[in-house]
Design an enzyme around this catalytic site. Structure first.
Site, PDB file in Angstrom:
ATOM      1  CG  HIS A 236      -6.739  -2.627   3.014  1.00  0.00           C
ATOM      2  ND1 HIS A 236      -6.359  -1.442   2.821  1.00  0.00           N
ATOM      3  CD2 HIS A 236      -8.174  -2.451   2.529  1.00  0.00           C
ATOM      4  CE1 HIS A 236      -6.899  -0.805   2.234  1.00  0.00           C
ATOM      5  NE2 HIS A 236      -7.988  -1.224   1.834  1.00  0.00           N
TER       6      HIS A 236
ATOM      7  CG  ASN B  73     -12.532  -0.621   3.807  1.00  0.00           C
ATOM      8  OD1 ASN B  73     -12.874  -1.097   4.587  1.00  0.00           O
ATOM      9  ND2 ASN B  73     -11.382  -0.122   3.351  1.00  0.00           N
TER      10      ASN B  73
ATOM     11  N   GLY C  39     -16.289   2.534   3.353  1.00  0.00           N
ATOM     12  CA  GLY C  39     -14.499   3.234   3.113  1.00  0.00           C
ATOM     13  C   GLY C  39     -13.970   2.675   1.840  1.00  0.00           C
ATOM     14  CD  GLN C  40     -14.805  -0.867  -3.155  1.00  0.00           C
ATOM     15  OE1 GLN C  40     -15.872  -0.902  -2.807  1.00  0.00           O
ATOM     16  NE2 GLN C  40     -14.291  -1.303  -4.012  1.00  0.00           N
TER      17      GLN C  40
ATOM     18  CG  HIS D 109      -8.740  -3.104  -2.341  1.00  0.00           C
ATOM     19  ND1 HIS D 109      -9.462  -2.454  -3.104  1.00  0.00           N
ATOM     20  CD2 HIS D 109      -8.554  -2.440  -1.268  1.00  0.00           C
ATOM     21  CE1 HIS D 109      -9.962  -1.384  -2.545  1.00  0.00           C
ATOM     22  NE2 HIS D 109      -9.166  -1.446  -1.259  1.00  0.00           N
TER      23      HIS D 109
ATOM     24  CG  ASP E 168      -2.122   1.075   1.119  1.00  0.00           C
ATOM     25  OD1 ASP E 168      -3.226   0.519   1.038  1.00  0.00           O
ATOM     26  OD2 ASP E 168      -1.927   2.332   1.174  1.00  0.00           O
ATOM     27  CB  ILE E 169       0.760   4.278  -2.239  1.00  0.00           C
ATOM     28  CG1 ILE E 169       2.001   5.220  -2.747  1.00  0.00           C
ATOM     29  CG2 ILE E 169      -0.371   5.099  -2.049  1.00  0.00           C
ATOM     30  CD1 ILE E 169       1.666   5.856  -4.061  1.00  0.00           C
TER      31      ILE E 169
END
Ligand code: AMP
Ligand code: ZN
Length: 111
Positions: free
Chosen positions: A99, A84, A90-91, A97, A30-31
């Protein structure tokens, strides 16, 4: 060219730090990590979220078991797995995907 961010990452049109890849799955860092381990595990095929992928239970199972393996391999066998779905969920990126979050004490509720 797709306008989906994660389709473009899977296609290598946008760079990412790869963690795992096979025929159906791509995983990358994750960035904006929210924990020492924060990996995103995505199907290469575009699904919007778990609702959209509900008829592909095999793929969903692979995503979950691969997420757990990645957590172990990252040295975070205690981990949180989050997906999400929808704006209220919260998407922000509308490509399914998971997390994988670990490496610190996770709290509940997340807020
Ligand atoms: P979500 O809010 O569940 O849709 O999560 C989207 C996640 O994608 C967030 O944790 C972002 O930090 C992450 N993200 C956004 N852009 C990138 C990118 N280019 N590379 C890696 N992760 C990204
Ligand atoms: Zn996509």
């Amino acid at each position: 060219m797709s306008d989906c961010l994660f389709c473009r990452i899977v296609a290598r049109e946008i760079p990412s730090t790869k963690v795992f890849e096979d025929e159906r799955i791509y995983a990358f860092e994750d960035i904006l990590p929210q924990a020492p381990t924060h990996v995103l595990v995505v199907p290469k095929k575009h699904y919007v979220n778990v609702h959209d992928a509900s008829e592909d239970a095999g793929l969903l199972g692979e995503l979950v078991t691969r997420s757990a393996a990645i957590a172990r391999e990252k040295g975070a066998p205690d981990f949180r797995l989050v997906t999400n779905s929808g704006v209220l969920g919260g998407q922000a990126v509308f490509h399914l995907h998971f997390h994988v979050l670990g490496g610190r004490q996770m709290r509940w509720p997340p807020g």
